[in-house]
Every structure is written in C-alpha cells, then in structure tokens.
Design a protein around this motif. Structure first.
Motif, mmCIF file in Angstrom:
data_model
loop_
_atom_site.group_PDB
_atom_site.id
_atom_site.type_symbol
_atom_site.label_atom_id
_atom_site.label_comp_id
_atom_site.label_asym_id
_atom_site.label_seq_id
_atom_site.Cartn_x
_atom_site.Cartn_y
_atom_site.Cartn_z
ATOM 1 N N LYS A 107 1.007 -1.324 0.041
ATOM 2 C CA LYS A 107 0.053 -0.042 0.042
ATOM 3 C C LYS A 107 0.881 1.226 0.144
ATOM 4 O O LYS A 107 2.198 1.362 0.539
ATOM 5 N N MET A 108 0.442 2.389 -0.521
ATOM 6 C CA MET A 108 1.259 3.566 -0.609
ATOM 7 C C MET A 108 0.749 4.313 0.360
ATOM 8 O O MET A 108 1.258 5.530 0.304
ATOM 9 N N ASP A 138 1.503 11.876 -4.199
ATOM 10 C CA ASP A 138 1.661 10.766 -5.075
ATOM 11 C C ASP A 138 1.959 9.600 -4.443
ATOM 12 O O ASP A 138 1.926 8.454 -4.893
ATOM 13 N N LYS A 139 2.078 9.593 -3.240
ATOM 14 C CA LYS A 139 2.186 8.374 -2.272
ATOM 15 C C LYS A 139 0.915 7.880 -1.778
ATOM 16 O O LYS A 139 0.852 7.111 -1.023
ATOM 17 N N ASN A 140 0.161 8.668 -2.058
ATOM 18 C CA ASN A 140 -1.409 8.617 -1.345
ATOM 19 C C ASN A 140 -2.526 8.339 -2.589
ATOM 20 O O ASN A 140 -3.478 9.018 -2.669
ATOM 21 N N MET A 179 -7.602 13.770 -0.474
ATOM 22 C CA MET A 179 -7.567 14.280 0.917
ATOM 23 C C MET A 179 -6.123 14.494 1.149
ATOM 24 O O MET A 179 -5.686 15.329 2.004
ATOM 25 N N ALA A 180 -5.162 13.629 0.484
ATOM 26 C CA ALA A 180 -3.674 14.129 1.096
ATOM 27 C C ALA A 180 -3.235 15.375 0.545
ATOM 28 O O ALA A 180 -2.401 16.124 1.229
ATOM 29 N N ALA A 190 7.736 7.698 -4.465
ATOM 30 C CA ALA A 190 6.544 7.046 -4.974
ATOM 31 C C ALA A 190 6.686 6.216 -6.235
ATOM 32 O O ALA A 190 6.186 5.033 -6.316
ATOM 33 N N LYS A 191 7.693 6.908 -6.965
ATOM 34 C CA LYS A 191 7.833 6.104 -8.207
ATOM 35 C C LYS A 191 8.713 4.663 -7.986
ATOM 36 O O LYS A 191 8.581 3.616 -8.798
#
Length: 600
Positions: free
Chosen positions: A311-312, A360-362, A368-369, A429-430
C-alpha cells in the motif's frame, strides 16, 4: 457540609462489624459432577489443536511482546517466553455436556448456587501441590460455539494468567480467524514478529551500514510504535534540514541501519519520545523518535520475512483510516510540539509529515492527501508568524485543489524546502511502484550485502579529505628543516589511503575496508597505475604506525630519526599522483551533477 463516602466509612468500624467482599469469603468452583463426567471429545480436541498450533503460539508471543511494550514493562527474555509457551502446550482441554459451577462458603456448597458455564478453567491439583509449575485444565460446554464470545472471554482470562497480559481486541480477532491468515493480519497491525531478532539479523546488514540512496523509499514516514530490538533506519544527515549547504558537493540524505535498545523518555503533550539506539559496535545514541524509521513490510507474503508494503499509505501508520478532522488535530499537536525545538528538528518533523501525506504516495486518496498537505503549509506559516493553532477554524481557509502538483506555499522561508520535499516524495513513490510491479526484485536489505553499491557522495567526501591531507603535507614539507619529516610522510600516507578509498566508494562502497596498508587497499582496484603507485609509496614509508611509534623501530631509534627530506619529498610526489588519479576517476564517474572536487 461534606457527607462521608458510605463505601469507605465502614473501614473505621470495629473489625468484626466491617463489611466483607463476597469474593473474599465465597469461592467459585467447578461442579464435582462435571469434573467426573468431563471427556476429551471432538470439540475439546478442536480447541486444543487451535490453541496450541504453531501459528497461534507465534501470534501469542507477538501479542505478549506488543502488550509489554505498550505497558512500558520489561519484555520477557527467551527462557521466560519458552516456559510460558510450554504452559500453554500443557493445558488440558476437556468437555462436558452440562458444565456448571457452584459457590462454596466455609468448605460447604451454597444451596441453589449452581450456574451454567460455557467455559471454565482451573489450576490442576498437581500444580497446586507443586508451586514451581503451573498446569491448567480448560473445561468447555459441548454445546459451545468455538468462535463464540464466552469461550474467547475465558481464554483471555486464562492467557492473562499464563502470559501476564494480552491485547484483548487483537486476540478476539485472531481466535476466529483462519490460522494461515493470522501472521498477515498481525503484520497489518504492525505487531512485531516473535522471532524478529533472528529474521532481522538474516535480512539486514550490520548495524551502522549506510542505507543506499535508492532504498530510502523503504523508510516508513508514519508515526508508529518502536520495539526493543527492532531494526530501524536512523537519519544521520539531511541537507534539506541544514541551514548552510556545502560549497563542495551536493550531498544526499544519509541513513544507517540501527537497532532500538530501549525507550528513554515517554512522549507527553509537551515533548516527543526519545529512544536509545545502537548504530554499530555498541555505539549508543539517544535520539528523538522522529529521527528513526520503520521499514515497510509486505501484506501479501505468507512467509515470515520482513518485506515491503503493497500500500502507498505507509502501512496505515498515517492514520488514514481516521476522518480528516482527527488527522488534522493530530498534525496540529505534533507541529505545536515541534515548534518548541530548534529549526533543524522542526524541519525533521515537518519533512516526515510532508512525505507521509505526499499526494503521489497516497493515490488511493489523493484528494484528501493534497488537502492535508495544504493544511500543513498553512499551520507552519501560522506558527512562524507567532500565531496559535489551538481552536483553529479549518473552514476559514477555503478549498484546496486535489492535484498533486498544487504543492506550493507563499511562505518564503520554506518554499525551497517544500519544493525539495515534493521532488523527493515523487521519487519515493516512483521507486515504490516500480518495486511492487517488478517480480524479479528480491529483498532489498540483504541485496545491499552482495550487489555493487557505488556511493558517489562518500567518494567526494573522502577525496576532499585526501586533498586536505596532501596540502598539509606539502605545506609542512616546504617549511621544515631536518626534523619532523616522519609527520610529512604520515600525512602523505593518509592522503593516499583516503584517495584510494574514495575510488572504492565510486566503484562499490561494500569493498571499502578498514585496512591502512596502501597496497592492500589498492590491490583489487581495476586501475594498474594506482596499484603501482600505492605499492611504491608503501614500500618507501612502511607501515602507517612506523611513522609515529618508537616501538615499531629498533632501539633506540624513533620515527623522527629514520625519515629525512628525501622521504618526505618523494612521498609528496607519489601521494599527489595518487590523489590526482583518484580525482580524475571520481570526476569522470560523477553523473549526479554535483560540484567536482578540484586539486589546488
């Protein structure tokens, strides 16, 4: 007039008139008919098999350590845990179709006190006679539901007696769960593995080993609990937290593998928690919790290894399952505490919050992020302006875009910091996404032990010191007479050693050794000219201790006696060739856009 508490005033009565608790004078015991009629049937075997299964025992150890950690009590040693597990294994489970208990007063059964039971446990008679051991018998009603509340409640009471404590909610969840799913469930809840030390030691490199830059995405920015003995990442340096930047090279953040020793200070409303950590060779440091990071763990793997989360959202340590108002309240409290610290520590906390909520991580909740990120910017601006975050009306600040590119702030003092955090978050995130989609990826931490790991930042750092040592040697050599040439030679040896190790950092940081012999350092390098120069200098000046310590020479000579101007002049010439050669190699391999190190 204050009226006395009637529940306490009786304590002042004469003892014979004082009220007594019923539990102090009346005991509950199993009906004798049930003891005689109990059998080891199919239901009892099912409960026994489940309770004593390897999966359940492993889970119970994890829950025990989790409970002890949360209660801030010492964690049991391996021998104590082994004895507790043996007690569980020795539990005898019986069943009866009419399970009931009675009350006993002064050795006699109280009339009409019989009470039906779904489950009940007693200490065995053998255990009562021999206090060195504790053996238990668990009785269950034949009509009971194995996954029902009554049995679970009795098991929790029994396990609290045996283990000394267990998380009620978590045990309720795992008791009714498929055994093969329990470990994965506890991983989701971030409950540490029972054999964590054994697993971690086989996965992670030695304590103090640098975590390569391309593995920084494995560091979990969530604010989770840390356990004694847990392997973590420790933040040594981050250029974005520094007030001044280096004029020589654009350094990358540096983290090393560390291990939690113990919690030193508990977190309060005013202060963050601190932990004692071991960063290698029993080098202990007390650090704030926001300087240490958990590693991601897999939710897919059925193995008992520690791996990456799929999960991110930082393994749910961000609290993303909560509503946004609760999340923002927690962020405000965190920032208020952070702003009582120096600027560097403030930014360390802020960095984690920004990377934690990077859009980008959510991707599962990007809108919301993004909103939370914008709120963080606003909170920081208020704090920098001396304004309070207490009783803040969130509706006064309008709506924010859900685009991950809406990552700007009108706070000039933090604009560059925010920009760098945005770029870093996108990169993490990438990498995260690439790792999860690449089935060929093995376990990254163990991979760092065998795969070549170029460390260009370290290469430039070591080369800088080599240049400094060489300049000192040359300056000293030009301004001395017949004495002190041993010190010039020593500085030449130091310059050459550091230059050669800088080349190793350019090729593979794993091969950098603690050796000081110049030829041993250079022997495996793929550069014949450096190996020849290293051998020449080593043969001329000898071991690095020979230039400093009298006991390395024949009595009564001292190092100052045996080195002359010819040694120091030749040493400077060879050392310069080694340093210049290293500089050319490092600068030609420097593809990071960093400023190149020049030889003056």
């Amino acid at each position: 007039m204050q009226i006395p508490d009637p529940n306490r005033i009786h304590r002042f009565w004469p003892k014979k008139f004082q009220m007594k608790r019923l539990s102090k004078i009346v005991t509950e015991r199993l009906n004798q008919d049930c003891i005689q009629g109990a059998v080891s049937g199919e239901l009892a075997n099912e409960v026994s098999k489940r309770l004593k299964s390897e999966e359940m025992r492993d889970a119970l150890v994890r829950l025990l350590k989790h409970y002890q950690h949360k209660a801030d009590i010492p964690v049991d040693d391996e021998e104590t845990i082994k004895n507790k597990l043996q007690t569980i294994i020795d539990i005898k489970v019986c069943e009866d179709k009419n399970l009931s208990t009675v009350l006993v007063y002064e050795g006699k059964v109280v009339p009409n006190s019989e009470c039906k039971k779904s489950a009940y446990f007693v200490e065995s008679e053998l255990s009562q006679q021999n206090k060195s051991t504790k053996d238990y018998i668990l009785y269950i009603n034949q009509e009971i539901n194995v996954e029902g509340y009554e049995l679970t409640k009795t098991l929790i009471a029994l396990l609290n007696r045996v283990l000394g404590g267990v998380d009620i909610m978590l045990f309720n969840a795992i008791w009714s769960m498929n055994l093969s799913k329990i470990s994965e469930f506890l991983n989701d809840k971030n409950i540490i593995h029972s054999d964590y030390a054994e697993i971690a030691s086989s996965i992670f490199p030695e304590l103090g080993t640098e975590i390569p830059k391309d593995l920084h995405f494995l560091l979990n920015n969530g604010f989770g609990e840390f356990y004694e003995g847990e392997y973590v990442g420790f933040e040594v340096y981050d250029p974005d937290l520094e007030e001044t930047k280096s004029d020589y090279v654009e350094y990358s953040p540096m983290y090393v593998y560390a291990k939690i020793v113990k919690k030193v200070k508990v977190e309060t409303d005013e202060e963050f928690a601190t932990f004692s950590i071991n960063i290698g060779e029993d080098d202990l440091k007390e650090v704030y919790f926001f300087k240490i990071y958990k590693f991601h763990r897999t939710r897919k793997s059925t193995s008992r290894t520690l791996e990456l989360s799929d999960k991110m959202n930082e393994d749910d340590l961000d609290g993303s399952s909560q509503d946004i108002e609760t999340i923002l309240l927690g962020i405000r409290k965190t920032l208020i505490k952070a702003w009582k610290l120096p600027e560097k520590e403030r930014k360390a906390v802020l960095k984690r919050l920004i990377l934690l909520w990077h859009p980008d991580k959510n991707l599962h909740n990007q809108k919301m992020a993004t909103e939370i990120t914008q709120k963080i910017f606003m909170y920081v601006k208020r704090l920098n302006n001396g304004l309070s975050l207490d009783e803040l009306d969130e509706t006064d600040y309008g709506h924010t875009s859900s685009s991950s590119r809406n990552y700007n702030s009108d706070d000039d003092s933090y604009r560059s910091f925010y920009k760098n955090m945005y770029s870093r978050g996108r990169s993490y995130a990438k990498n995260f996404k690439h790792y999860w989609s690449d089935e060929s990826c093995g376990h990254h931490h163990s991979w760092t032990r065998t795969e070549p790991r170029p460390m260009p930042d370290h290469a430039v750092r070591w080369l800088r010191q080599a240049v400094s040592d060489l300049k000192a040697a040359e300056l000293f050599q030009q301004n001395i007479g017949d004495d002190f040439h041993n010190w010039v030679c020593y500085k030449c040896q130091q310059a050459a050693e550091k230059a050669l190790k800088a080349v190793w950092y350019t090729i593979d940081g794993n091969n950098v050794t603690h050796a000081h012999n110049l030829y041993l350092v250079a022997r495996e390098l793929p550069y014949d000219n450096l190996k020849t120069l290293a051998l020449e200098l080593q043969n001329m000046i000898g071991d690095h201790t020979r230039m400093r310590y009298p006991d390395t020479l024949s009595y009564p000579q001292i190092p100052n006696d045996v080195y002359n101007k010819n040694h120091s002049q030749k040493g400077c010439e060879i050392a310069r060739k080694i340093v210049n050669g290293a500089s050319e190699i490092i600068n030609s391999n420097d593809s990071r856009g960093a400023k190149k190190q020049r030889i003056a």
